[in-house]
Design an enzyme around this catalytic site. Structure first.
Site, PDB file in Angstrom:
ATOM      1  N   HIS A  13       0.869  -1.186   0.000  1.00 52.96           N
ATOM      2  CA  HIS A  13       0.000   0.000   0.000  1.00 52.96           C
ATOM      3  C   HIS A  13       0.901   1.229   0.000  1.00 52.96           C
ATOM      4  O   HIS A  13       1.616   1.470   0.979  1.00 52.96           O
ATOM      5  CB  HIS A  13      -0.923   0.011   1.208  1.00 52.96           C
ATOM      6  CG  HIS A  13      -1.713   1.288   1.299  1.00 52.96           C
ATOM      7  ND1 HIS A  13      -2.528   1.717   0.275  1.00 52.96           N
ATOM      8  CD2 HIS A  13      -1.763   2.257   2.250  1.00 52.96           C
ATOM      9  CE1 HIS A  13      -3.078   2.880   0.612  1.00 52.96           C
ATOM     10  NE2 HIS A  13      -2.619   3.231   1.794  1.00 52.96           N
ATOM     11  N   ASP A  15       1.375   4.874   0.186  1.00 53.20           N
ATOM     12  CA  ASP A  15       1.060   6.277   0.458  1.00 53.20           C
ATOM     13  C   ASP A  15       2.180   7.088  -0.159  1.00 53.20           C
ATOM     14  O   ASP A  15       3.332   6.998   0.250  1.00 53.20           O
ATOM     15  CB  ASP A  15       0.961   6.498   1.968  1.00 53.20           C
ATOM     16  CG  ASP A  15      -0.170   5.673   2.550  1.00 53.20           C
ATOM     17  OD1 ASP A  15      -1.316   5.885   2.148  1.00 53.20           O
ATOM     18  OD2 ASP A  15       0.114   4.787   3.384  1.00 53.20           O
ATOM     19  N   ASP A 125      -7.762   2.193   1.618  1.00 52.08           N
ATOM     20  CA  ASP A 125      -7.450   3.015   2.793  1.00 52.08           C
ATOM     21  C   ASP A 125      -8.274   4.291   2.866  1.00 52.08           C
ATOM     22  O   ASP A 125      -8.024   5.135   3.718  1.00 52.08           O
ATOM     23  CB  ASP A 125      -5.943   3.359   2.762  1.00 52.08           C
ATOM     24  CG  ASP A 125      -5.434   3.847   4.100  1.00 52.08           C
ATOM     25  OD1 ASP A 125      -6.068   3.532   5.127  1.00 52.08           O
ATOM     26  OD2 ASP A 125      -4.408   4.549   4.126  1.00 52.08           O
ATOM     27  N   HIS A 349      -5.367  10.346  -0.561  1.00 52.25           N
ATOM     28  CA  HIS A 349      -6.041  10.286   0.745  1.00 52.25           C
ATOM     29  C   HIS A 349      -5.197  10.710   1.939  1.00 52.25           C
ATOM     30  O   HIS A 349      -5.749  10.831   3.035  1.00 52.25           O
ATOM     31  CB  HIS A 349      -6.617   8.877   0.973  1.00 52.25           C
ATOM     32  CG  HIS A 349      -5.581   7.801   1.011  1.00 52.25           C
ATOM     33  ND1 HIS A 349      -5.036   7.268  -0.130  1.00 52.25           N
ATOM     34  CD2 HIS A 349      -4.972   7.178   2.038  1.00 52.25           C
ATOM     35  CE1 HIS A 349      -4.143   6.350   0.210  1.00 52.25           C
ATOM     36  NE2 HIS A 349      -4.094   6.273   1.516  1.00 52.25           N
TER      37      HIS A 349
HETATM   38 ZN   LIG Z   1      -2.991   5.035   2.776  1.00 54.50          ZN
END
Ligand SMILES: [Zn+2]
Length: 899
Positions: A13, A15, A125, A349
């Site tokens: 994941h 970010d 997420d 996000h």
């Molecule tokens: Zn995230």
């Protein structure tokens, strides 16, 4: 009996920016991708690596290693790298509907440029999920979605719940407000339930015993999903070896290194009949309410305000005007895609949510400015092109024509301002200072002007002043042309200027001054503190600054409106947590000072100055609680005894014939650890509220579900929130203020203006001094009142949606033109004004697209026309769906295509 299948999907994941600045995460991404590509080359059994649903990872990697482009393309083509469906992993609620469409479109284009796109919506997420996700996925050609938050899984041992927000299985049917349905797959054990699989037999035995039990608790089929990865997780290089070990230890299962497309096909083939059905938006309604992360909507408000402004410029101004005013062949596809990619970087996000470290958000502001510059350039070219086509030679010789443009989907009433060029002196004809003096002379002459329409009739308007300043033309085929120009500052009052329209006006010089309608003795202000027009009467209390508002249409009076509330905040960028002392300061604690700022027949502006003495910050206890990484629910800090003045300057504006009461607030924030809101106690008895979300007006309960422990119940909105009973209602519009809360006791709508916190929160100790939002701040919002009819309520929604989209003006010459002096480029006729247009653009084939949604939960007749054409209905990829004759369904999203 067939063996249960364990589908293991390797992923990370990613970010893109968060607790470190972008580039620090970026360099780790390059390492990850290097290793993934090596693994693909060296281990033929390694099925694939899933790039987290966001195609931007490809762009980010190739920016550093462009020489690996062919390797990446080959891996995507062979299904070894799974990319898309999105360009970025967006926030759901804080970005515009058009941003979501662009995220789909650019994600697909990026994936398909190299190979094929992953066939599942992917929201691992996001901080809750928007209600229109099923319909949006269908319009993007997808029928399933994997997501991480919002629904409470109850598991096989529990009773099947009747709740709309619980599911007995990790698989469920998710139905949107228009009845679109997709298969939802919840990461019931998070998207890390197969992370770091042991190779060691003993460890593996324990690992799988536990993990298989967890996944089987929720799985509805014999296809078990194990996500091999987590946030920024390096690829597990020995995962194939680990799966061999698992296979030996657990021969009753079949372990498969796999991907989402294969897993989905297997699940769909086996789905049981008794799946739960969940409805609409999923915002963790069935939880204690502490970790919904909704308060990211008020973290770093300045980001949200800038985003609202930049979105308007890119969508409503640049894209729309380029689509309708430029020749088809000149539509700037690539430039707009470039701008959208930059803007989408800000819509991730952890970015637009304001929950990263300071460096991240500083870079975001630069990105916003870049997008804004692209949008302004395209808009300026397009509005000049539009003005060039408008016939203006009917204006008398010597007059100065200009064109006003309403890019919104709502007729506009009010005062617009224009800077109209009167003359210019070129640098090639004289020294700059001499040219400046020449133009200043004109500015200082005592000239008199009338504003006239194309038919010669005088319209209500006036010149308020003159300016002289530098300017330059940048011709496409010649060197730049600098000059000094002289400009008239013009105010024009427009009444019901049609949606999607232009109108040519001109300044005509008069020999003698003339009295205009707005220079008569008429006024909207009385007693120095009452604003009144034909629709509203607003009285400002000299005692406490609150407002008493009479809505003349319904004869309903609202009391104690627009009270400011300041509370302590010992939370973080994700979560508001009031300080333990619950010390709250209100603007009504002291008398305000009140000044008249503008007083004309068409507009009245009154300034209310309220001073709140608020605590400087939280006590040192908060510093300890942050450093010790104490969860916000266990904090005990209070507000300090030392205070500082918070002086709020509220400019209250009422215009003639307008149903909107506008508030513009400026102030200098010198306090830390606090939250500032404005309260509107409507005293309406309503059990639900309505708010604009993404492609949807969502109805939400005013009282949370029974499990809710958080004393606050914050919600997110796009342009407005509304409370109404059977007779009357209030719509509160905002300009980039997405957090509100309904206080059910007295029907208060609370709008967050600022939230100041000093740390990121989540999993560690990350200080964020810039999230304290020190210094100059502003906030804009407005009240619009409506009666009991649906039409009037929806009208208030339309006004709110377009209130902060300005009317554009451009100076032009007297010339012939192919367009008449006034007209519209788009006709939208829906019963009750139920269709809200979210975007007008050209698709890849340069056909015109008009997109929007039904504001209402009822069907309505609708007719949308461009140049007498009716168009056809298409999806987000411009694929034909149907003809346009059917009524607009409840909550339907529509894309019209005009060839
Ligand atoms: Zn995230």
């Amino acid at each position: 009996m067939a063996k249960k299948k364990v589908f293991v999907i390797s992923h990370s994941h990613w970010d893109r920016e968060w607790y470190m600045p972008f580039e620090k995460h970026h360099l780790r991404l390059v390492k990850l991708m290097d290793e993934v590509l090596d693994l693909i080359d060296t281990d033929p059994k390694f099925n694939s690596f899933q790039l987290d649903g966001q195609a931007i990872i490809i762009d980010d990697y190739l920016a550093v290693r462009p020489e690996n482009k062919d390797r990446v393309a080959k891996a995507i083509k062979n299904g070894k790298l799974r990319v898309g469906p999105f360009y970025v992993l967006q926030d759901d609620f804080l970005i515009s509907p058009e941003s979501h469409v662009k995220d789909f479109q650019i994600g697909r284009q990026t994936a398909e440029k190299y190979g094929q796109m992953m066939g599942i919506g992917y929201f691992p997420d996001t901080f809750g999920n928007m209600g229109q996700t099923p319909q949006m996925l269908r319009l993007a050609g997808l029928d399933a979605v994997a997501f991480g938050r919002g629904v409470k899984p109850t598991g096989l041992n529990n009773q099947v719940s009747e709740s709309a927000f619980e599911s007995s299985f990790s698989e469920m049917n998710w139905i949107g407000p228009d009845q679109s349905q997709v298969l939802g797959i919840l990461f019931a054990n998070w998207y890390s339930n197969g992370n770091e699989i042991p190779v060691d037999r003993q460890e593996a035995k324990q690992y799988w015993t536990e993990k298989l039990a967890d996944v089987e608790k929720y799985a509805s089929t014999d296809n078990l999903l194990m996500m091999n990865g987590v946030d920024h997780q390096p690829v597990q290089k020995d995962v194939m070896k680990a799966l061999e070990v698992a296979q030996e230890l657990f021969p009753d299962y079949e372990f498969i290194h796999s991907n989402f497309d294969d897993y989905l096909a297997a699940v769909k083939a086996d789905l049981p009949k008794n799946l739960s059905t969940i409805n609409g938006e999923l915002t963790s309604q069935e939880t204690d309410g502490w970790y919904t992360l909704t308060n990211t909507a008020s973290s770093r408000i300045y980001l949200k305000q800038k985003n609202a402004e930049v979105q308007r410029k890119l969508i409503n101004e640049a894209t729309q005007l380029a689509a309708v005013a430029l020749p088809k062949a000149e539509y700037p596809h690539d430039q707009l895609t470039y701008a959208w990619k930059l803007l989408l970087e800000n819509h991730i996000h952890d970015s637009i949510t304001g929950c990263s470290v300071d460096e991240v958000h500083r870079e975001m502001m630069t990105r916003f400015e870049k997008v804004e510059a692209v949008a302004e350039s395209i808009r300026d070219d397009a509005q000049t092109a539009l003005a060039d086509q408008v016939k203006t030679d009917q204006f008398p010789e010597g007059s100065q024509p200009f064109v006003v443009i309403n890019p919104s989907d709502t007729a506009k009433t009010g005062i617009i301002t224009a800077e109209v060029e009167l003359d210019r002196a070129l640098f090639k004809d004289g020294r700059p200072d001499a040219q400046f003096a020449k133009m200043q002379l004109i500015a200082q002459q005592n000239r008199h002007y009338a504003v006239i329409a194309a038919d010669g009739r005088q319209v209500v308007g006036r010149v308020t002043g003159y300016t002289t300043h530098f300017g330059a033309d940048l011709p496409e085929d010649r060197f730049r042309v600098p000059y000094i120009g002289v400009y008239a500052q013009v105010e024009v009052y427009v009444k019901d200027l049609p949606a999607f329209s232009w109108q040519a006006l001109a300044l005509q010089q008069l020999t003698t001054p003339k009295m205009y309608a707005d220079q008569t003795a008429e006024s909207l202000i009385s007693d120095g503190r009452i604003l009144e027009n034909n629709l509203l009467k607003v009285e400002i209390s000299a005692v406490d600054g609150s407002l008493t508002i009479l809505d003349k249409k319904t004869n309903h009076t609202y009391h104690r409106m627009a009270v400011y509330e300041d509370t302590g905040d010992m939370g973080n960028e994700y979560i508001y947590k009031e300080t333990a002392d619950q010390k709250r300061i209100y603007s009504t604690d002291q008398a305000p000072t009140i000044h008249i700022k503008e007083d004309s027949a068409k507009r009245g502006v009154i300034e209310v100055v309220s001073t709140l003495q608020i605590p400087c910050q939280a006590t040192p206890q908060l510093d300890y609680e942050q450093r010790a990484v104490i969860d916000i629910t266990h904090r005990q800090a209070t507000r300090s005894q030392e205070t500082v003045a918070l002086t709020l300057h509220t400019f209250i504006t009422l215009e003639a014939d307008s149903s909107a009461l506008k508030f513009d607030v400026t102030y200098d924030n010198q306090a830390l650890d606090h939250r500032l809101r404005v309260l509107f106690p409507t005293e309406l008895e309503a059990t639900t509220n309505e708010a604009e979300s993404v492609f949807e007006v969502v109805q939400r309960p005013n009282v949370p579900e029974k499990y809710w422990e958080n004393p606050t119940n914050p919600q997110r909105q796009q342009a407005f929130v509304n409370l109404h009973d059977e007779k009357v209602g209030v719509t509160l519009a905002n300009d980039g203020l997405p957090e509100y809360e309904i206080l059910p006791k007295d029907g208060t709508i609370a709008l967050t203006m600022l939230r100041c916190v000093g740390e990121l929160g989540d999993w560690g100790y990350f200080l964020t001094p810039e999230a304290q939002c020190q210094g100059a701040q502003h906030a804009s919002f407005a009240l619009i009142f409506h009666d009991e009819t649906t039409a009037d309520r929806l009208q208030s929604y339309q006004v709110a949606r377009t209130l902060y989209l300005p009317i554009l003006t451009v100076t032009t010459s007297r010339h012939q033109g192919t367009c008449s002096a006034e007209g519209t480029w788009l006709e939208v006729n829906a019963d009750e004004q139920a269709f809200a247009v979210t975007g007008v653009e050209r698709d890849q084939a340069s056909d015109l697209i008009v997109r929007g949604y039904n504001l209402d939960s009822q069907a309505h007749n609708i007719d949308v026309q461009v140049a007498d054409q009716k168009g056809e209905l298409v999806d987000f990829q411009s694929q034909h769906l149907s003809e346009t004759t059917a009524p607009l369904k409840a909550a339907e999203i529509r894309n019209y295509r005009f060839k």
